[in-house]
Motif scaffolding. Sequence first.
Motif, mmCIF file in Angstrom:
data_model
loop_
_atom_site.group_PDB
_atom_site.id
_atom_site.type_symbol
_atom_site.label_atom_id
_atom_site.label_comp_id
_atom_site.label_asym_id
_atom_site.label_seq_id
_atom_site.Cartn_x
_atom_site.Cartn_y
_atom_site.Cartn_z
ATOM 1 N N LEU A 1 -23.135 85.512 7.074
ATOM 2 C CA LEU A 1 -23.886 85.611 8.334
ATOM 3 C C LEU A 1 -25.045 84.978 8.340
ATOM 4 C CD1 LEU A 1 -23.578 89.726 8.467
ATOM 5 C CD2 LEU A 1 -22.793 88.111 10.237
ATOM 6 N N ILE A 2 -25.738 84.815 7.140
ATOM 7 C CA ILE A 2 -27.109 83.822 7.216
ATOM 8 C C ILE A 2 -26.662 82.409 7.370
ATOM 9 C CG2 ILE A 2 -28.891 82.967 5.517
ATOM 10 C CD1 ILE A 2 -28.805 85.762 4.180
ATOM 11 N N TRP A 3 -25.484 82.070 7.130
ATOM 12 C CA TRP A 3 -25.085 80.633 7.155
ATOM 13 C C TRP A 3 -24.753 80.148 8.591
ATOM 14 C CZ3 TRP A 3 -25.046 78.291 2.066
ATOM 15 C CH2 TRP A 3 -24.737 76.885 2.215
ATOM 16 N N ALA A 4 -24.305 81.186 9.323
ATOM 17 C CA ALA A 4 -23.728 81.378 10.496
ATOM 18 C C ALA A 4 -24.928 81.185 11.503
ATOM 19 C CB ALA A 4 -23.033 82.517 10.940
ATOM 20 N N GLY A 5 -26.070 81.907 11.143
ATOM 21 C CA GLY A 5 -27.366 81.881 11.730
ATOM 22 C C GLY A 5 -27.855 80.420 11.786
ATOM 23 N N LEU B 1 -19.933 68.555 9.845
ATOM 24 C CA LEU B 1 -20.826 68.171 11.018
ATOM 25 C C LEU B 1 -21.130 66.529 10.911
ATOM 26 C CD1 LEU B 1 -23.320 71.398 10.635
ATOM 27 C CD2 LEU B 1 -21.596 70.745 12.378
ATOM 28 N N LYS B 2 -21.336 66.189 12.244
ATOM 29 C CA LYS B 2 -21.542 64.854 12.480
ATOM 30 C C LYS B 2 -22.939 64.811 12.741
ATOM 31 C CE LYS B 2 -17.263 63.678 11.288
ATOM 32 N NZ LYS B 2 -17.081 63.045 10.107
ATOM 33 N N ASN B 3 -23.693 63.591 12.297
ATOM 34 C CA ASN B 3 -24.774 62.960 12.693
ATOM 35 C C ASN B 3 -26.094 63.888 12.597
ATOM 36 O OD1 ASN B 3 -23.802 60.722 14.384
ATOM 37 N ND2 ASN B 3 -23.210 62.154 16.140
ATOM 38 N N ARG B 4 -25.827 64.258 11.194
ATOM 39 C CA ARG B 4 -26.995 65.235 10.711
ATOM 40 C C ARG B 4 -27.490 64.533 9.302
ATOM 41 N NH1 ARG B 4 -25.013 67.139 14.601
ATOM 42 N NH2 ARG B 4 -24.880 69.545 15.370
ATOM 43 N N ILE B 5 -28.833 65.055 9.071
ATOM 44 C CA ILE B 5 -29.110 64.668 7.819
ATOM 45 C C ILE B 5 -28.954 65.763 6.920
ATOM 46 C CG2 ILE B 5 -31.526 64.157 6.489
ATOM 47 C CD1 ILE B 5 -32.063 62.507 8.873
ATOM 48 N N PHE B 6 -28.584 65.525 5.725
ATOM 49 C CA PHE B 6 -28.361 66.821 5.010
ATOM 50 C C PHE B 6 -29.349 66.707 3.660
ATOM 51 C CE2 PHE B 6 -24.327 66.111 6.951
ATOM 52 C CZ PHE B 6 -24.143 67.438 7.461
ATOM 53 N N ILE B 7 -30.166 67.907 3.444
ATOM 54 C CA ILE B 7 -31.105 67.812 2.373
ATOM 55 C C ILE B 7 -30.788 69.254 1.489
ATOM 56 C CG2 ILE B 7 -33.518 67.901 1.545
ATOM 57 C CD1 ILE B 7 -34.297 66.964 3.841
ATOM 58 N N PHE B 8 -30.295 68.784 0.081
ATOM 59 C CA PHE B 8 -29.769 70.085 -0.652
ATOM 60 C C PHE B 8 -30.933 70.311 -1.649
ATOM 61 C CE2 PHE B 8 -26.033 69.200 1.060
ATOM 62 C CZ PHE B 8 -25.293 70.310 1.417
ATOM 63 N N SER C 1 -32.079 73.004 10.677
ATOM 64 C CA SER C 1 -31.635 74.465 10.251
ATOM 65 C C SER C 1 -31.535 74.569 8.768
ATOM 66 C CB SER C 1 -30.084 74.255 10.797
ATOM 67 O OG SER C 1 -30.023 74.200 12.342
ATOM 68 N N GLU C 2 -32.049 75.721 8.387
ATOM 69 C CA GLU C 2 -32.171 75.876 6.738
ATOM 70 C C GLU C 2 -31.567 77.290 6.402
ATOM 71 O OE1 GLU C 2 -35.095 75.805 8.771
ATOM 72 O OE2 GLU C 2 -35.171 77.884 8.812
ATOM 73 N N GLY D 1 -29.333 72.296 14.039
ATOM 74 C CA GLY D 1 -30.416 71.327 13.786
ATOM 75 C C GLY D 1 -29.873 69.974 13.532
ATOM 76 N N LYS D 2 -30.657 68.996 13.871
ATOM 77 C CA LYS D 2 -30.322 67.649 13.359
ATOM 78 C C LYS D 2 -30.403 67.314 12.029
ATOM 79 C CE LYS D 2 -29.283 66.398 17.588
ATOM 80 N NZ LYS D 2 -27.832 66.079 17.776
ATOM 81 N N VAL D 3 -31.362 68.143 11.306
ATOM 82 C CA VAL D 3 -31.494 68.084 9.780
ATOM 83 C C VAL D 3 -31.076 69.522 9.206
ATOM 84 C CG1 VAL D 3 -33.499 68.031 7.836
ATOM 85 C CG2 VAL D 3 -33.730 66.689 10.096
#
Length: 572
Positions: free
Chosen positions: A481-485, A517-524, A415-416, A491-493
């Motif tokens: 709205l974009i963030w909600a999409g 959110l739990k059990n996610r990989i976060f990339i900024f 999810s990006e 997504g897991k990432v």
Amino acid sequence: MRTKDIIFNTLKNSKTLIATLVIYMILSTVFLIGFPLIGWKLLEVADTLEVNSIWLILFSLSALLFFIFDNLRVKTNVILCTKVNNNLQNVLYKTALNGDFRDLEKLDDAYLTKNIIINTKKITLDYMENNIIVFINEILVIIAIFIAAFSVHAIFAAILLASLPIIYIILKAFVKFSDKFYDKKMHTEKERISEISNKIKNIKNIKIRNGIQKEESIFSEELKKYSKSHKKNEILNFMSNKSMRTLLSAVLMVTFISLGIILMKNQHNWDLGIRPTGVRDILLFVLLTPIAYASFNKITSCHLSPSQISDELDEIDQFLLIRSETKEGQVDHFDDVRILSFENVSYSSDKANFSNISFEVKKNQKIALFIESNNINEVLTNLVNKLEKPQYGSISINDCDFNRIDTNYLRGLISEIIPESKLTKNSIRDNIIYPFEFDEYQYNDVLNKCLLKETINRFEKKDNTIIDKETDLSEDEKLRLIWAGALYRDGKVILIDDTNISISETKYSLIKETLKLKNRIFIFITKDIDVIKNCDKVVIFKDNIIVESGDTQDLLNDKKSIISSMIKKKNR
């Protein structure tokens, strides 16, 4: 697969439709010719009331059936060619959607659209529908007319047979003659424009040489010559237009009909062994001749040469050579996404250049990729989404190289929120759930997380409101709205590129909600120090190389670290 193969395979799978079209062609032709033939027979039995009534009914029925079957013929022709067109467009659109992103980047958007829409339309709807099939139908009509003509009266058939090519030659000569004068007119216009343009450019020199009066005199004389030439050319242009050609065709047709009537009425002067001509024969001749001329005109107007579409076929064949990014037999399932890693990744293009980039981020970890270049963020998001591939090194999930993972499955894991994330001209709901089906629980959950219910309730049509330029949405609401999409995709990432997102409370509140959110990989991918401070790891890019990386807290505690220096600089 080549363009011709796609077309032939579609036609091969449309045998019933083709057979139906052929039947409608035959039936419409039979009733088109049968209509005047029954009229001819009607005159023969005019003195017998009972028989006359039967033929009168057949006469009316033939006209009605022609109208019905001719409309069915046209409709079936359109359906068949539209089916071929749709299938070809569908294959091309899929080729574009599944094409290797690097190949697509080299192509102009207009080129892709031209092939998908314009070239396919010219091949199928223009060439096939309006030329090939029309030609076949009109040939069938001409053959039927001559069969009917010979069976009724040989002189009638002979006159028709001789007159059609003669009219064609006369009309072609007329068009060629008129086109010659039109070309001459256009050439004269171009020369005149060029000459006046040169004189305008030379005004300074004309003034210096005191040639103004001389030039005015020359221009006046040229205007007189131009007026005479223009009048002559416009008259010839009028004569060459379509209405004049139609008039000439009508005059020629009337001439040959008159000649035919004279010959048929005077056939007793020759001993040809042909039965005498009656009024009904002349009437049939008058009725069938315009039909024959109309069909012959359509036939001669058809462009049958494959060279008419050779350029379009070649362009589409090249289009179909775009490499697909999807391959058979790739990994399309992970029980869990535990780790995403870059290992000695090198990349080189006109957008960015870097070598031996390595980092990893595990489930429930947050990593910040701090960048200075405006291009490297695009490259990094492309690499994570498998839109592009590194020249060297590997990118992997759970130690499985991206090259072995099914591309569509991989993108479903991500999810990006990136600069390319845009709202489309669809309803608020469709913008959020695209490309998935509606899930009420998931939908309401992301509305709550992104604080959108108040925004939606402002509109009369609620979440069915279509988003366009006139829709009253603030920049913060658009971001929500974009963030909600992105959150709806679950997504897991979670990949967030905030380099183009202005610093605001909305941005930070959305990030805060996302990090729950739990059990996610976060990339900024970011330039924002405050975002970095909320991450577990940080990688700092400068001049396309990693100048610092490690645990964020350790680097913050190290007063000599680059990240510490950046924070001090910001706080001054």
